[in-house]
Design an enzyme around this catalytic site. Structure first.
Site, PDB file in Angstrom:
ATOM      1  N   THR A 145       0.827  -1.216   0.000  1.00 50.42           N
ATOM      2  CA  THR A 145       0.000   0.000   0.000  1.00 50.42           C
ATOM      3  C   THR A 145       0.858   1.261   0.000  1.00 50.42           C
ATOM      4  O   THR A 145       1.949   1.286   0.586  1.00 50.42           O
ATOM      5  CB  THR A 145      -0.916   0.013   1.244  1.00 50.42           C
ATOM      6  OG1 THR A 145      -1.620   1.258   1.281  1.00 50.42           O
ATOM      7  CG2 THR A 145      -0.148  -0.140   2.544  1.00 50.42           C
ATOM      8  N   SER A 187      -2.783   3.267  10.330  1.00 50.62           N
ATOM      9  CA  SER A 187      -3.782   2.374  10.943  1.00 50.62           C
ATOM     10  C   SER A 187      -3.091   1.043  11.213  1.00 50.62           C
ATOM     11  O   SER A 187      -1.983   0.784  10.712  1.00 50.62           O
ATOM     12  CB  SER A 187      -4.966   2.133   9.994  1.00 50.62           C
ATOM     13  OG  SER A 187      -4.560   1.295   8.915  1.00 50.62           O
ATOM     14  N   TYR A 189      -4.023  -1.777  10.062  1.00 53.31           N
ATOM     15  CA  TYR A 189      -3.895  -2.438   8.751  1.00 53.31           C
ATOM     16  C   TYR A 189      -2.620  -1.976   8.038  1.00 53.31           C
ATOM     17  O   TYR A 189      -1.822  -2.785   7.551  1.00 53.31           O
ATOM     18  CB  TYR A 189      -5.136  -2.156   7.878  1.00 53.31           C
ATOM     19  CG  TYR A 189      -4.795  -2.179   6.427  1.00 53.31           C
ATOM     20  CD1 TYR A 189      -4.503  -3.385   5.788  1.00 53.31           C
ATOM     21  CD2 TYR A 189      -4.666  -0.997   5.685  1.00 53.31           C
ATOM     22  CE1 TYR A 189      -4.113  -3.403   4.457  1.00 53.31           C
ATOM     23  CE2 TYR A 189      -4.284  -1.015   4.360  1.00 53.31           C
ATOM     24  CZ  TYR A 189      -3.999  -2.222   3.756  1.00 53.31           C
ATOM     25  OH  TYR A 189      -3.593  -2.232   2.457  1.00 53.31           O
ATOM     26  N   HIS A 190      -2.428  -0.640   7.951  1.00 50.05           N
ATOM     27  CA  HIS A 190      -1.243  -0.125   7.260  1.00 50.05           C
ATOM     28  C   HIS A 190       0.038  -0.578   7.974  1.00 50.05           C
ATOM     29  O   HIS A 190       1.052  -0.852   7.330  1.00 50.05           O
ATOM     30  CB  HIS A 190      -1.298   1.404   7.178  1.00 50.05           C
ATOM     31  CG  HIS A 190      -2.315   1.927   6.199  1.00 50.05           C
ATOM     32  ND1 HIS A 190      -3.544   2.387   6.579  1.00 50.05           N
ATOM     33  CD2 HIS A 190      -2.292   2.043   4.847  1.00 50.05           C
ATOM     34  CE1 HIS A 190      -4.230   2.783   5.505  1.00 50.05           C
ATOM     35  NE2 HIS A 190      -3.494   2.578   4.444  1.00 50.05           N
ATOM     36  N   LYS A 193       1.311  -3.852   6.762  1.00 52.32           N
ATOM     37  CA  LYS A 193       2.005  -3.791   5.465  1.00 52.32           C
ATOM     38  C   LYS A 193       3.438  -3.271   5.654  1.00 52.32           C
ATOM     39  O   LYS A 193       4.325  -3.605   4.877  1.00 52.32           O
ATOM     40  CB  LYS A 193       1.233  -2.899   4.496  1.00 52.32           C
ATOM     41  CG  LYS A 193      -0.157  -3.423   4.167  1.00 52.32           C
ATOM     42  CD  LYS A 193      -0.153  -4.467   3.055  1.00 52.32           C
ATOM     43  CE  LYS A 193      -1.541  -4.997   2.782  1.00 52.32           C
ATOM     44  NZ  LYS A 193      -1.670  -5.805   1.583  1.00 52.32           N
TER      45      LYS A 193
HETATM   46  N1  USQ Z   1     -12.782   9.275   3.528  1.00 52.80           N
HETATM   47  C1  USQ Z   1     -13.770  10.223   3.507  1.00 52.80           C
HETATM   48  N2  USQ Z   1     -15.069   9.812   3.413  1.00 52.80           N
HETATM   49  C2  USQ Z   1     -15.407   8.494   3.314  1.00 52.80           C
HETATM   50  C3  USQ Z   1     -14.389   7.518   3.312  1.00 52.80           C
HETATM   51  C4  USQ Z   1     -13.083   7.934   3.424  1.00 52.80           C
HETATM   52  O1  USQ Z   1     -13.511  11.430   3.574  1.00 52.80           O
HETATM   53  O2  USQ Z   1     -16.608   8.207   3.231  1.00 52.80           O
HETATM   54  C5  USQ Z   1     -11.367   9.687   3.625  1.00 52.80           C
HETATM   55  C6  USQ Z   1     -10.613   9.021   4.764  1.00 52.80           C
HETATM   56  O3  USQ Z   1     -10.751   9.720   5.976  1.00 52.80           O
HETATM   57  C7  USQ Z   1      -9.189   9.038   4.213  1.00 52.80           C
HETATM   58  C8  USQ Z   1      -9.373   8.897   2.710  1.00 52.80           C
HETATM   59  O4  USQ Z   1     -10.719   9.253   2.446  1.00 52.80           O
HETATM   60  O5  USQ Z   1      -8.591  10.272   4.461  1.00 52.80           O
HETATM   61  C9  USQ Z   1      -9.108   7.526   2.159  1.00 52.80           C
HETATM   62  O6  USQ Z   1      -9.916   6.560   2.821  1.00 52.80           O
HETATM   63  P1  USQ Z   1     -10.248   5.155   2.106  1.00 52.80           P
HETATM   64  O7  USQ Z   1     -11.184   4.412   2.980  1.00 52.80           O
HETATM   65  O8  USQ Z   1     -10.663   5.402   0.698  1.00 52.80           O
HETATM   66  O9  USQ Z   1      -8.807   4.461   2.004  1.00 52.80           O
HETATM   67  P2  USQ Z   1      -7.852   3.773   3.093  1.00 52.80           P
HETATM   68  O10 USQ Z   1      -8.497   3.582   4.395  1.00 52.80           O
HETATM   69  O11 USQ Z   1      -6.569   4.551   3.077  1.00 52.80           O
HETATM   70  O12 USQ Z   1      -7.583   2.329   2.493  1.00 52.80           O
HETATM   71  C10 USQ Z   1      -7.719   1.979   1.124  1.00 52.80           C
HETATM   72  C11 USQ Z   1      -7.783   0.458   1.029  1.00 52.80           C
HETATM   73  C12 USQ Z   1      -6.450  -0.128   1.489  1.00 52.80           C
HETATM   74  C13 USQ Z   1      -5.325   0.488   0.683  1.00 52.80           C
HETATM   75  C14 USQ Z   1      -5.335   1.984   0.789  1.00 52.80           C
HETATM   76  C15 USQ Z   1      -4.351   2.647  -0.121  1.00 52.80           C
HETATM   77  O13 USQ Z   1      -8.857  -0.057   1.803  1.00 52.80           O
HETATM   78  O14 USQ Z   1      -6.477  -1.538   1.323  1.00 52.80           O
HETATM   79  O15 USQ Z   1      -4.087   0.002   1.123  1.00 52.80           O
HETATM   80  O16 USQ Z   1      -6.633   2.476   0.375  1.00 52.80           O
HETATM   81  S1  USQ Z   1      -3.731   4.137   0.560  1.00 52.80           S
HETATM   82  O17 USQ Z   1      -4.873   4.977   0.960  1.00 52.80           O
HETATM   83  O18 USQ Z   1      -2.955   4.779  -0.468  1.00 52.80           O
HETATM   84  O19 USQ Z   1      -2.969   3.797   1.740  1.00 52.80           O
END
Ligand code: USQ
Length: 406
Positions: A145, A187, A189-190, A193
Site C-alpha cells: 500500500t 492504521s 492495517y497499514h 504492510k
Molecule cells: N474518507 C472520507 N469519506 C469516506 C471515506 C473515506 O472522507 O466516506 C477519507 C478518509 O478519511 C481518508 C481517505 O478518504 O482520508 C481515504 O480513505 P479510504 O477508505 O478510501 O482508504 P484507506 O483507508 O486509506 O484504504 C484503502 C484500502 C487499502 C489500501 C489503501 C491505499 O482499503 O487496502 O491500502 O486504500 S492508501 O490509501 O494509499 O494507503
C-alpha cells in the site's frame, strides 16, 4: 506461467485471476473466504450480487473454456496445508493478496486489531517460510500500500520504495545509502504492510527470494474487461463504512441519493488507481521479476493523486448530490500534499486510466442498478481511531452526526 493467486476471491484478487487466466496463465486460487465471513460478521453485503467462488469459476470455464482452480486454504493458520500445496504444485509465480485490507475494520476494536495483525503478518511469513523450506524459486508479487509512506507533507516526491540518504560517519564524511523509505503507518492495517516490508527485506537478503512489493493507492471502479463478460463474473463492490473506499463510496452514495460523506475538511490528498490498471500492473510486475539475490523490487502502483473534497465536488457536479461534512473518525492529517513517483510502471508501458466523467457515470449506473441491496444504515464510517474520537462522533448519520450539508 503457473500462478498461485493467494486471496483470489477478493476485490482485486478475483479480477486479477480472470485477467491472468485470459492472458493464458494457469491460475490456482488459494483463499480462506474470510472476506465473505467478514460480510456476515458485519451484517453487510457487496452492492453487487456475488456468486460462490466455485460458481464463478464454473461460469468462467463455460464462457472461455479456461479453468481456474480453487483451494480452500488459510495461509495464516494452515501452514502445513499451504506447504503441501506449494510442494505438490510448484507455481512459477505467486500473487499475494491474502490479507485483511480495510483500515477502519482493523481499528474497530482490540479484537479486530489482533485479528488483522495475526492474519496479515502470519500469512506473509508462512508463505516466505514455506518458499525457503521447499527451495521454491517462485516470484512473489505482494499487494502492498501507498499507506506505508504515511501522508505527511514533505515537499518532495515519494520515491518508489527506497530513499537515498547521506549519513554522517565517525570521520566526518558523508556516506550515501539507499534505505527503505521510513514507514509511517496510519492504521493497524497499514502497520501490517509495514511489517511485511521488513519480512520481505530479510528473506530477499537471507534466502535470495525474488520479491516484488506493489505500493498501491486507493482503487476505484469495479469492472474490468473480464468481469463485464457475464453477469455472474461480476466483482464485489463495497459501500459500507468499513470496506468501501472513498471514491467508490461517493459514487454509490450519489446513486442512492445519500449526501457524500467527506471526513473533516476533505483536505486529505491520496493516490488513486482504476481497477483495470491495477490488474494490468500486476501482470507487468509478473513479467518483470527481480534477479535472484537482488533487493526487493518496489513499484508505486498509482496513477494520479486527488484531494478528498475535490473528488466530492467532482461527483457532486456530475450527479447533483449534496456533500455532508462529517466529523473525521480517523486520526490523520486534516490537510496534506502528495507527490508520488510512478515512472517504473509507466516505463513498462502502463497507459493510465484517469478520472473521467464518463467512467464515473458508468459506476453510478452500476450502483443504481443494485441500489435496492443497500442498507443505508451501514453507509456511515463509525470505526473510530481512538477512544477519544469515538466519544465525540455520533454514529447516527441520519440524525445528529450530519454536521452540515452543503
Ligand atoms: N474518507 C472520507 N469519506 C469516506 C471515506 C473515506 O472522507 O466516506 C477519507 C478518509 O478519511 C481518508 C481517505 O478518504 O482520508 C481515504 O480513505 P479510504 O477508505 O478510501 O482508504 P484507506 O483507508 O486509506 O484504504 C484503502 C484500502 C487499502 C489500501 C489503501 C491505499 O482499503 O487496502 O491500502 O486504500 S492508501 O490509501 O494509499 O494507503
Amino acid at each position: 506461467m503457473k500462478i498461485a493467486v493467494m486471496g483470489g476471491d477478493g476485490f482485486i484478487g478475483w479480477p486479477t485471476s480472470l485477467h491472468l487466466s485470459d492472458a493464458g496463465h494457469d491460475i490456482h486460487i488459494l483463499d480462506n473466504l474470510s472476506r465473505r465471513w467478514i460480510d456476515t460478521e458485519l451484517g453487510v453485503q457487496s452492492l453487487t450480487p456475488m456468486d460462490s467462488i466455485q460458481e464463478r469459476t464454473r461460469i468462467w470455464h463455460a464462457e472461455t473454456g479456461r479453468r481456474i482452480h480453487f483451494n480452500l486454504i488459510d495461509l495464516a493458520k494452515d501452514y502445513e496445508l499451504l506447504k503441501k500445496w506449494l510442494a505438490d504444485n510448484r507455481p512459477d509465480a505467486i500473487v499475494h493478496f491474502a490479507e485483511q485490507r480495510a483500515a477502519p475494520y482493523s481499528m474497530k476494536s482490540d479484537r479486530h486489531k489482533n485479528y488483522t495483525v495475526n492474519n496479515n503478518v502470519n500469512a506473509t511469513h508462512n508463505l516466505l517460510n514455506a518458499l525457503v523450506e521447499l527451495q521454491l524459486d517462485a516470484h512473489l508479487v505482494h499487494l502492498g500500500t501507498m499507506g506505508v509512506y504515511g501522508y505527511s507533507t514533505v515537499g518532495a516526491a515519494i520515491p518508489e520504495g527506497y530513499l537515498r540518504v547521506g549519513i554522517e560517519t565517525a570521520d566526518g564524511q558523508t556516506a550515501s545509502q539507499e534505505i527503505l523509505y521510513p514507514s509511517n503507518p496510519g492504521s493497524i492495517y497499514h502497520l501490517t504492510k509495514c511489517l511485511d516490508q521488513l519480512l520481505f527485506h530479510f528473506y530477499a537478503k537471507n534466502d535470495a527470494l525474488r520479491i516484488t512489493d506493489l505500493h498501491q493507492g486507493i482503487v476505484w471502479g469495479t469492472h474490468t474487461e473480464q468481469t463485464r463478460r457475464h453477469a455472474q463474473l461480476i466483482n464485489r463492490f463495497d459501500y459500507d463504512g468499513d470496506y468501501g473506499t472513498v471514491l467508490n463510496r461517493f459514487l454509490i452514495q450519489a446513486a442512492i441519493g445519500y449526501p457524500l460523506t467527506v471526513h473533516g475538511t476533505g483536505g486529505q490528498t491520496r493516490a488513486f488507481i482504476h481497477i483495470q490498471d491495477s490488474v494490468r500492473c500486476i501482470e507487468l510486475a509478473l513479467k518483470n521479476p527481480p534477479a535472484r539475490g537482488a533487493r526487493v523490487e518496489i513499484f508505486n502502483q498509482m496513477t494520479e493523486t486527488h484531494r478528498v473534497r475535490d473528488l466530492a465536488e467532482i461527483v457532486a457536479k456530475i450527479t447533483g448530490s449534496a456533500i455532508a461534512w462529517m466529523p473525521n473518525p480517523r486520526k490523520e492529517a486534516p490537510e496534506n500534499e502528495l507527490i508520488v513517483r510512478n515512472d517504473k510502471f509507466r516505463d513498462l508501458g502502463l497507459d493510465p486510466t484517469t478520472l473521467k466523467a464518463g467512467l464515473m457515470s458508468e459506476i453510478v449506473d452500476i450502483a443504481r442498478k443494485f441500489a435496492y441491496r443497500v442498507d443505508r444504515a451501514r453507509v456511515p464510517a463509525v470505526s473510530a481511531w481512538t477512544k477519544d474520537i469515538a466519544a465525540t462522533i455520533n454514529p447516527d448519520l441520519e440524525g445528529k452526526r450530519l454536521k452540515s450539508v452543503s
